[in-house]
Scaffold this active site. Structure first.
Site, mmCIF file in Angstrom:
data_model
loop_
_atom_site.group_PDB
_atom_site.id
_atom_site.type_symbol
_atom_site.label_atom_id
_atom_site.label_comp_id
_atom_site.label_asym_id
_atom_site.label_seq_id
_atom_site.Cartn_x
_atom_site.Cartn_y
_atom_site.Cartn_z
ATOM 1 N N GLN A 46 9.993 -0.975 -3.098
ATOM 2 C CA GLN A 46 10.868 -2.059 -3.522
ATOM 3 C C GLN A 46 11.474 -1.788 -4.895
ATOM 4 O O GLN A 46 12.614 -2.148 -5.160
ATOM 5 C CB GLN A 46 10.093 -3.369 -3.497
ATOM 6 C CG GLN A 46 9.546 -3.661 -2.094
ATOM 7 C CD GLN A 46 9.053 -5.065 -1.927
ATOM 8 O OE1 GLN A 46 8.672 -5.723 -2.885
ATOM 9 N NE2 GLN A 46 9.064 -5.545 -0.699
ATOM 10 N N HIS A 82 9.230 -2.755 -14.009
ATOM 11 C CA HIS A 82 10.229 -2.829 -12.933
ATOM 12 C C HIS A 82 11.551 -2.273 -13.463
ATOM 13 O O HIS A 82 12.611 -2.814 -13.207
ATOM 14 C CB HIS A 82 10.448 -4.274 -12.481
ATOM 15 C CG HIS A 82 9.372 -4.826 -11.612
ATOM 16 N ND1 HIS A 82 8.098 -5.037 -12.048
ATOM 17 C CD2 HIS A 82 9.378 -5.213 -10.301
ATOM 18 C CE1 HIS A 82 7.365 -5.539 -11.062
ATOM 19 N NE2 HIS A 82 8.112 -5.656 -9.998
ATOM 20 N N ALA A 97 0.856 -1.184 0.000
ATOM 21 C CA ALA A 97 0.000 0.000 0.000
ATOM 22 C C ALA A 97 0.891 1.232 0.000
ATOM 23 O O ALA A 97 1.000 1.945 0.987
ATOM 24 C CB ALA A 97 -0.911 -0.022 1.231
ATOM 25 N N GLU A 98 1.512 1.480 -1.131
ATOM 26 C CA GLU A 98 2.542 2.520 -1.208
ATOM 27 C C GLU A 98 1.994 3.911 -0.917
ATOM 28 O O GLU A 98 2.633 4.713 -0.243
ATOM 29 C CB GLU A 98 3.213 2.501 -2.588
ATOM 30 C CG GLU A 98 4.137 1.302 -2.832
ATOM 31 C CD GLU A 98 3.409 0.025 -3.177
ATOM 32 O OE1 GLU A 98 2.169 0.080 -3.384
ATOM 33 O OE2 GLU A 98 4.051 -1.026 -3.250
ATOM 34 N N PHE A 131 7.074 1.646 -8.338
ATOM 35 C CA PHE A 131 5.883 1.620 -7.486
ATOM 36 C C PHE A 131 5.582 3.007 -6.921
ATOM 37 O O PHE A 131 4.527 3.218 -6.327
ATOM 38 C CB PHE A 131 6.024 0.600 -6.359
ATOM 39 C CG PHE A 131 6.481 -0.758 -6.820
ATOM 40 C CD1 PHE A 131 6.301 -1.172 -8.137
ATOM 41 C CD2 PHE A 131 7.109 -1.639 -5.946
ATOM 42 C CE1 PHE A 131 6.748 -2.420 -8.572
ATOM 43 C CE2 PHE A 131 7.550 -2.878 -6.364
ATOM 44 C CZ PHE A 131 7.376 -3.270 -7.681
#
Ligand SMILES: Cc1ncc(C[n+]2csc(CCOP(=O)(O)OP(=O)(O)O)c2C)c(N)n1
Ligand SMILES: Cc1ncc(C[n+]2csc(CCOP(=O)(O)OP(=O)(O)O)c2C)c(N)n1
Ligand SMILES: [Mg+2]
Ligand SMILES: [Mg+2]
Lengths: 337, 325, 337, 325
Positions: free
Chosen positions: A84, A130, A61-62, A88
């Site tokens: 991470q 990513h 839950a960024e 994100f």
């Protein structure tokens, strides 16, 4: 004095800062699970043993936890929040851009948001979600400072500076520079370890460093691209071209003085970056140089960057996407002609 | 309403605060419509009981966060109305030195984080404040005011979940005024009560008549006590109604006439007057006198705000960072 | 032929496209509530009467409904998704940047995302969270096209182009240009109405327009800044300086050819933008011009922009923040000296 | 498990698909550890029953979305394993022409939207696909696979709420494998079941043994039927376990040994074999033969994938837009 990679240096820095100041805490996903990994890239590994109450494992839950960190910071704590993968941060843009960055200004200078955000960047064989060098996306944002440490020495010094600062600071770290051994070994990983002094040094906000002196051309790049620029400079040297390599270390604020000194000497400048050229960091740097020091320029500056595409997965395409050492060499030679 | 367990002083304080909010808002609306005041506004006429009832259950060092509609919360929490009026006029003496404006009203010295105009965006902040209190073992509480509409934002879900799993001293106060902007809540929420949402976080959820300041106060008190005991958050849904437009110049044609009518009859100040006078707790004269005092107070505040100094244009460059480089 | 403001022109365009193609639908907050406002700026007012099943009022959940629009677009519908203020795009960055923009590429060209995103921008007395010119933040993003219509003619033409395109297109509209009457009257509102031909015209992707010809200096700006540049050009004319004003209309793709032609003629170029200079649109434009046409430049290009601060509220500070006509005039004269 | 109402053919198909997933994953893991395969992977060994049970309840023209852990879903939905293996090797013949990689596996022709590697990010997409089906009055259904961890993202809340209020034909399938990356679900969710979350959206929430493909199939069938009838979404929680690391090289030391042991005994393929053979529905030989056939198939696929052509470096420039300018 000891030799550390970036991941270890950051871990050491976080540990020291947490020991020094009990307001400091870490918040993020999987950062402190016994038997876990210490975040996605081992940076916080084992810290939960020393600071069981100050290592907060969050749900995925960024946006939520960035806002929570912001609220805690306004109440006087000093959170180190990490995602991470920097990608994100797109999930957390509202909190970072609308609250973390603006709270102080909106409050007329009453609020302080002494918060650190850490985020790994880089194109590393994981496909397009990513892979983004998200520092680029924060360049237009007002109210945060942005650092990009390329060596373990700088990572530790910048981490200390950031934790101690009363302002929000984003640290973008490169996945391929964390270390090249063990769990962090990645194809393409690059040794960015440094001799770390025992003293409590810091890296001042907004100070660039000249990584290699030279007199024919100035090459500006951060993170992995800085290391590639250094390699390119070596090759150029063999070909009789003396390149100066500047590592800005901070994108915001940007150390124009160090660049100015260099450009006065070389008269030629190029930027190298890992993400798409359009709207990139090079654009800001080049436009500023042109406005500020055009008299010193013998040729128009160029931006070496990735093409204007999404990041591809397959290795040959990915390699094509990221500027390579040879690309830097070629571009430098072209610029000097 | 509840029975007679409160001192008259307490009840009159409650009344006074609600009227202060109402008159502040009415006066600001007038100034806007006259074109005297810059910017835009979202006002809370009709919702005074929730701000006042909740904030009277708080201590001075407790902290609230608010939304695009923050004036009532700010007044209830004790932010100076002079500094608020100055801010609305964009004056250097404003609570945000003219940098915030209506949607970012706040004053950390009074326990109010600058309001957040992004719907849902303040909920994580309050949760984070509560985290700080808990980590420092302080017995303080944080409150996140929000509208019904905000509970559909992802930020709500993420923050309330973390408030719950970490047992933080925080109140999630939903002012359900039946609309998110022009959108009726029934169009975007399927359950009967928004407080039902508490269940999935395993925290208490309560729905209360939000136009009854005493009922609000009591529900808030219970939730605050719970939070201070370290037992975690409560989701408090306060049923209310906005008897003004959503923002500047909104005629609120999407609100059915009869609903509007009923809401006016049910608005908290009139109701509270009836309660106080009807139960012989005080007289209409006493209340009228309070009204008149407040009118005078606000008049002075407006005059002073208009006289206050503008910021210098270049002041825009200040207050970006604590540390200059 | 009729005269329309931008809000009416967009409404007309949406109505026509929905009538023409039943795959088109609108999705957003408060866009179609009976008795409501037709979104925050009246653009969709009353459309629910004509298309009761294709005007979707959403909960306040920008990330969610942008992702929903993306999913529907991949299944062949043609959503027009709007946010009430572009600032709220920060809430939806994940869906816009990670999915809308990348789905086609990630799928190797199999997916199509024929989606339109509309977002009002501009600094308009509402404080810092309702003021951002968010087009700037999307400049680094790959996979979307970005339009900024400054006139009603262009707004309608671009809307048609966008709805008919098989690719995702973001349209940034300016709050002060929607119209200057009725519910849209705002302090500072500017008349951007146009004579709208009856024919079904479109504005081609990536084509700029020269709004005023000139020979001494090229001024590039979009939206409100384009209009200010035109006003500045008038004043400059009186002072004997002939300014050419280019309205790129599309930031991505950018019409370099139109700029090239102009710069060949004038040899001097400046950009004007409403948001902070750092990482702004001007940076990309200037850096590109320097790389591509430095031989034609008689002086280094300059960027006129807001200062590097958050957007302030109070009118005097706000005015200081936004480039004014006089600022453009002054900057142009400085550049030509 | 359920009683004997399924044809042997159906059951063997179920078995075959689960084994195909398992062997595909095991082989891919081997190729990774050998350093032959580029990129990173998230695998689904132990979770085959959920992918297969759900997808067998779907029609070909129904659509699924998946996550960073998509191989099982893709295979179950009918994406060709050759095109998947080619994609993992980054070949031009891959299902995404080498542009996607493991985390973006998909094939729209087979009803699979490219997988989304942002946790929670696929939930709105499935909801949007369902919206398209409903608006076009097609009787198709969309499925969003997600992990337990994804249900804490705001995207979950926003999307499920809209799925619910608009009664969309969508299944929210939560594969609860007890961990989000290394984080135990009990650390980040307070209620017993994640299916409890359905209540606040006023849609059915069901928790099912996710390692029993028949139980999964039946629950999915019911939810699919409901969706096709126009009665809206279902939240389906499938209890399962990942018997491999979270990603490449994860030794999963955060999983207690005894839990791991129990999970291995409960893994769906072994269980299903026992069920089939134990109930005399078929013999171990028949199943072994299926295993062997699949092994051969995968061997061929790997050989062909390794021989397939790489994309040209400049292919990176293609596939950005439909319309070139
Ligand atoms: C993220 C975001 N989306 C949309 C808006 C525009 N907006 C401002 S107030 C509002 C309605 C809020 O409704 P609710 O939460 O019920 O609060 P209320 O206005 O009723 O007090 C909307 C949609 C916003 N400010 N922020
Ligand atoms: C938005 C976002 N945050 C974090 C991650 C990193 N990450 C990848 S998988 C994962 C765990 C996901 O857990 P769950 O949803 O339960 O799925 P599972 O891995 O168990 O299948 C995390 C945190 C991500 N990919 N996206
Ligand atoms: Mg409301
Ligand atoms: Mg999981």
């Amino acid at each position: 004095m000891k030799r550390l990679g970036i991941a270890e240096a950051l871990r050491e820095g976080i540990r020291q800062e947490m020991a020094r100041d009990e307001r400091v805490f870490c918040i993020g996903e999987d950062i402190a699970i016994p038997g876990g990994w210490g975040g996605a890239f081992t940076v916080t590994l084992g810290l939960e043993k020393d600071f069981p109450d100050r290592m907060l494992n969050t749900p995925i839950a960024e946006n939520g936890f960035m806002g929570i960190a912001c609220g805690a910071a306004m109440m006087g704590l000093r959170p180190i929040a990490d995602v991470q993968y920097s990608d994100f941060l797109f999930c957390a843009m509202d909190q970072v851009c609308n609250n973390v960055a603006k709270m102080r200004y909106m409050s007329g200078g009453k609020a302080k948001v002494p918060m650190v955000i850490r985020a790994p960047v880089g194109v590393t064989g994981r496909g397009s979600q990513h892979a983004q060098n998200m520092e680029t996306f924060f360049m237009p944002l007002q109210g945060v400072r942005i650092a990009c440490p390329a060596t373990a020495y700088d990572a530790l010094g910048i981490l200390r500076t950031a934790v101690r600062s009363d302002d929000p600071i984003m640290i973008f770290e490169h996945k391929l520079l964390y270390g090249s051994k063990g769990a962090r070994a990645e194809s393409g990983a690059f040794d960015a370890s440094s001799d770390i002094p025992d003293e409590d040094y810091t890296v001042p906000i907004g100070k660039a460093v000249v990584r290699k002196e030279g007199k024919d051309i100035t090459i500006i790049g951060t993170l992995l691209m800085m290391h590639r620029a250094l390699q390119a400079a070596e090759q150029l040297e063999k070909q009789g071209i003396s390149a100066e390599v500047i590592d800005p270390r901070w994108l915001v604020p940007f150390d124009l003085e160090t660049v100015r000194k260099s450009v006065r000497k070389t008269g030629a400048v190029m930027t190298v970056e890992e993400s798409a050229k359009q709207g990139g960091i090079g654009a800001e740097i080049v436009a500023t140089i042109v406005e500020e020091m055009s008299d010193d320029l013998k040729a128009p500056p160029i931006r070496l960057a990735a093409p204007n595409t999404v990041v591809p997965f397959a290795p040959p395409m990915e390699k094509f996407y990221i500027p390579q050492v040879e690309d830097i060499v070629d571009a430098a030679k072209k610029l000097l002609n | 309403m509840s029975d007679n367990k409160y001192s008259l002083e307490f009840l009159l304080e409650m009344y006074r605060k609600m009227v202060l909010i109402r008159q502040f808002e009415d006066r600001v609306k007038f100034l806007f419509l006259e074109g005297i005041m810059p910017g835009t506004i979202h006002q809370c006429q009709g919702q005074e009981a929730s701000a006042v009832g909740v904030c009277m259950a708080l201590n001075e060092d407790d902290v609230i966060t608010s939304t695009h509609r923050p004036h009532g919360h700010a007044i209830a929490k004790g932010v100076s109305i002079q500094s608020m009026m100055d801010e609305l006029f964009g004056k250097i003496t404003g609570c945000c030195k003219g940098k915030g404006g209506s949607m970012h009203i706040g004053d950390l010295d009074k326990g109010m984080i600058p309001a957040v105009a992004i719907v849902g965006g303040n909920i994580p902040l309050a949760t984070g404040a509560a985290l700080a209190f808990k980590m420092r073992k302080e017995k303080r509480v944080a409150v996140s005011f929000m509208g019904d509409g905000a509970t559909n934002e992802g930020a709500f879900h993420e923050a309330v979940n973390m408030g719950a799993i970490w047992n933080l001293p925080v109140l999630y106060v939903v002012e359900n005024n039946l609309y998110g902007a022009s959108t009726p809540v029934g169009m975007v929420v399927r359950t009967k009560n928004i407080s039902d949402r508490a269940a999935i976080y395993d925290i208490p959820g309560v729905t209360v008549d939000g136009n009854d300041p005493i009922a609000v106060y009591e529900a808030a008190q219970e939730a605050v006590a719970r939070a201070r005991r370290g037992e975690g958050p409560t989701l408090l849904e306060l049923m209310t109604y906005r008897i003004t437009g959503h923002s500047r110049r909104d005629p609120a044609l999407y609100q059915p006439k009869d609903e509007k009518q009923r809401a006016k009859e049910n608005e908290p100040i009139g109701r509270f007057r009836k309660y106080l006078v009807g139960n012989d707790l005080t007289s209409a004269d006493v209340l009228d006198k309070i009204d008149a005092e407040i009118e005078e107070e606000i008049e002075k505040v407006v005059v002073q705000a208009q006289k206050a100094a503008d910021p210098k244009p270049e002041d825009a460059l200040e207050d970006m960072f604590v540390e200059s480089i």
